[in-house]
Scaffold this active site. Structure first.
Site, PDB file in Angstrom:
ATOM      1  N   LYS A   1       3.619  -6.835   3.894  1.00  0.00           N
ATOM      2  CA  LYS A   1       3.463  -5.611   3.731  1.00  0.00           C
ATOM      3  C   LYS A   1       2.872  -4.911   5.014  1.00  0.00           C
ATOM      4  CE  LYS A   1       0.318  -3.384   3.270  1.00  0.00           C
ATOM      5  NZ  LYS A   1      -0.385  -2.482   4.338  1.00  0.00           N
TER       6      LYS A   1
ATOM      7  N   SER B   1      -6.855   5.993   5.203  1.00  0.00           N
ATOM      8  CA  SER B   1      -6.908   4.699   5.120  1.00  0.00           C
ATOM      9  C   SER B   1      -7.332   4.306   6.523  1.00  0.00           C
ATOM     10  CB  SER B   1      -5.188   4.174   4.855  1.00  0.00           C
ATOM     11  OG  SER B   1      -4.512   4.475   6.385  1.00  0.00           O
TER      12      SER B   1
ATOM     13  N   GLU C   1       6.029   4.448   7.788  1.00  0.00           N
ATOM     14  CA  GLU C   1       5.532   5.579   6.921  1.00  0.00           C
ATOM     15  C   GLU C   1       6.332   6.910   7.399  1.00  0.00           C
ATOM     16  OE1 GLU C   1       1.274   5.755   7.439  1.00  0.00           O
ATOM     17  OE2 GLU C   1       0.925   4.597   5.614  1.00  0.00           O
TER      18      GLU C   1
ATOM     19  N   THR D   1       0.936  -1.159  -0.036  1.00  0.00           N
ATOM     20  CA  THR D   1      -0.004   0.009   0.014  1.00  0.00           C
ATOM     21  C   THR D   1       0.871   1.179  -0.081  1.00  0.00           C
ATOM     22  OG1 THR D   1      -0.193  -0.010   2.336  1.00  0.00           O
ATOM     23  CG2 THR D   1      -1.952  -1.119   1.037  1.00  0.00           C
TER      24      THR D   1
ATOM     25  N   THR E   1      -1.243  -3.163  10.368  1.00  0.00           N
ATOM     26  CA  THR E   1      -1.803  -3.324   9.121  1.00  0.00           C
ATOM     27  C   THR E   1      -0.746  -4.074   8.275  1.00  0.00           C
ATOM     28  OG1 THR E   1      -3.211  -1.370   8.885  1.00  0.00           O
ATOM     29  CG2 THR E   1      -2.869  -2.581   6.727  1.00  0.00           C
TER      30      THR E   1
END
Lengths: 384, 384
Positions: free
Chosen positions: B169, B384, B260, B147, B180
């Site tokens: 991922k 998200s 991130e 993602t 996630t």
């Protein structure tokens, strides 16, 4: 008006040179009586700053003559020397106020953790502050306790013949168990220490303890309530407790409104919870979700992040019965998509999130802030 | 190599059009046997996505023939329709693989919460993926589950004649109870489902479950381990478990390295704890302290924030016996100032924090990231 709104109090705020910037950094609040009853609530962090350890002991006596507060240094994680420094601070205040003992002097500090206080500046500062004491000194005292606060915070509630006033500082490290928050409340109501204590604990439980700006709990949080009895009036306990709660709520709201780097104030109300504890647990979990805090900053009504935060708690709820509103638009109904998220207007500073657990009749409100690049900047550049 | 490093597996990754960007978004991993044993670990979030609810049921049978994974949509908080969509996905895969039932097909999804999946694209995508299955398809499968990941993540451990391989991922919402995070591990070792389950649970407990990038727990986390038995070798359980742990640890480290917006990977080791639970609780508290995460971002060895995080836990410790090292410099000793903080070199991406509780002999390592303006930006702009 601040802490000198109530009769029987004098205060001062001066620049003692503790802060390298030369800004005001030392406040003194004195209760001139006739009564000197007091109550205090302190951080629940197990790593407590020296002034917290000291003031907890002082408050056990139920009497406080004066409070010395300094910004520019937290005196936390400073070992035995730190405690001796706090003791010396109280001794000095007792000496200059004449006729009092150190055991009646509360001390509160805020600023950098892990640095010794410059006692060669702080002790002369106490003399200077004592000389500056005045019945209108509350404003200057409120200014002297600021750290990264952009404005000073004061509040006053006046009832029939008696008053509760107060000042607060605290911008980062705001979280339950209080926050790097120093608060002094004063009243001229004639109230004994146990009644002060009851009113203060109930007030902080639903105000300062439900402010969760960044999830971080400080080593220095201190909330004191001093009563002079100078009005000669003893209010009904309910009425007095409500006045204390109102001043705490006002100051708590001001703290959230001036949190470091924040661009949004988030009011999280959890409704229809099975218990108040469930409501608080869910509210805190939402308040601390960094992804949600970023979404709010981006004015994105991302209710999925609210649900994922609720899902981490032990509160009673069924996932397919959860409802979530953002600014009164029920964007999530029965755990799934609700009203059109485009209907949510998030342009204003205050954002309201309502989480309906559909389990019972209890509720709670938690206040939080968004997470911003400015928060990151302030806290990566400023050692505190 | 990824999931096709072990014998007996084929895989594919294709663009089904689920992502508007046209990037790959559908992966298929097939166990061609002879054995089809499987184990799974799922999010502990109580708000679980439809594919998690489905796959938990599938895994109860201990057999999995294939896994369908999609990015571009989490299928979480999508109500009864979401569950039907997952069911239809499994049915379609069973149909195109011929001779199998939907009850043998695990499904995993990642992406936005609260939006229905475009089934008109996903179902034809499964046919397309089945047609593309190959013994070297592992890399493409790993790419299709990305993602906000900037790189795809794979790992392989080969022992005498048998192999464990995997793909992962996960970039945001990394936290305990997994994150996630979608992970598929494969092995050609001949291992039955209960032994797979034991190895996988022990491996995730000390790897994925100790990765805490942003404190947020996802609705979709899934880690699956499939065994084909194609090597004909049944390793000793200890040796097998260690191989699974090594692959999980490698993938977990890659997840932290690509979190991130992160600029630092923070390895938090808690030592001399009374219990392992204490060590983990303290490690997580440090990992989640936003003020500390900002300080690390600013290359500020702010040990006071480590102490204030430790102080919020229930772990056994005495404040005046705590020691903290940052990059091996003991900046805090006995709860106070230790070595000169100027000695700490924080220029590199990896930062090591060691917290010594001075209570016992237990320890734990938690991995976290710093908090950056880029994290705020990515998560305020990306829903998200």
């Amino acid at each position: 008006m601040s802490v000198t709104a109530a009769q029987g109090f004098t205060a001062a705020g001066i620049a003692a040179g503790i802060k390298e910037s030369g800004q005001p950094d030392l406040a003194l609040v004195v209760n001139n009586g006739p009564r000197r009853a007091a109550a205090g609530v302190f951080t629940s962090n197990r790593v407590k700053a020296a002034p917290v350890l000291w003031s907890e002991q002082v408050l056990k006596g139920g009497e406080v003559t004066a409070v010395v507060l300094n910004s520019g240094g937290a005196n936390a994680c400073t070992g035995p020397q730190g405690f001796q420094d706090t003791h010396a601070t109280a001794e000095k205040a007792a000496e200059v106020l004449e006729g009092h003992s150190a055991g009646e002097i509360a001390v509160a500090s805020t600023g950098l953790i892990g640095l010794p206080l410059p006692m060669d500046k702080l002790l002369p500062g106490i003399e200077q502050a004592a000389a500056a004491l005045g019945e209108h000194g509350g404003e200057k005292a409120a200014i002297a306790i600021k750290t990264t606060d952009t404005v000073h915070k004061t509040s006053v509630a006046t009832h029939g013949g008696w008053t509760v006033g107060g000042m607060a500082k605290g911008a980062g490290m705001l979280a339950p168990g209080l926050a790097t928050m120093l608060v002094v409340l004063t009243t001229d109501a004639d109230v004994e220490a146990p009644a002060l204590d009851a009113a203060l604990r109930e007030a902080t439980r639903t105000t300062f303890d439900r402010v969760d700006s960044d999830g971080c709990m400080s080593t220095n949080d201190t909330v004191l309530l001093l009563a002079s009895g100078a009005s000669g009036i003893t209010p009904a306990q309910d009425e007095f407790a409500e006045a204390v709660r109102a001043v705490c709520a006002d100051l708590a709201r001001q703290l959230i409104g001036d949190a470091e780097g924040a661009s949004k104030d988030i009011r999280i109300e959890v409704i229809n919870a099975a218990t108040e504890d469930d409501a608080v647990e869910v509210g805190r979990s939402i308040a601390r979700n960094n992804l949600l805090k970023c979404a709010i900053h981006g004015e994105d009504p991302n209710w999925g992040r609210v649900l994922s935060a609720i899902g981490t708690t032990k509160a009673a709820f069924e996932p397919d019965r959860l409802n979530v509103a953002i600014n009164d638009v029920w964007v999530c109904r029965n755990g799934g998509v609700g009203a059109d998220r485009e209907l949510v207007d998030m342009r204003y500073r205050e954002v309201r999130i309502t989480a309906d657990l559909a389990e019972g009749g209890q509720s709670a409100v938690i206040w939080a802030n968004d997470l911003t690049a400015e928060y990151v900047h302030e806290n990566s550049a400023y050692s505190s």
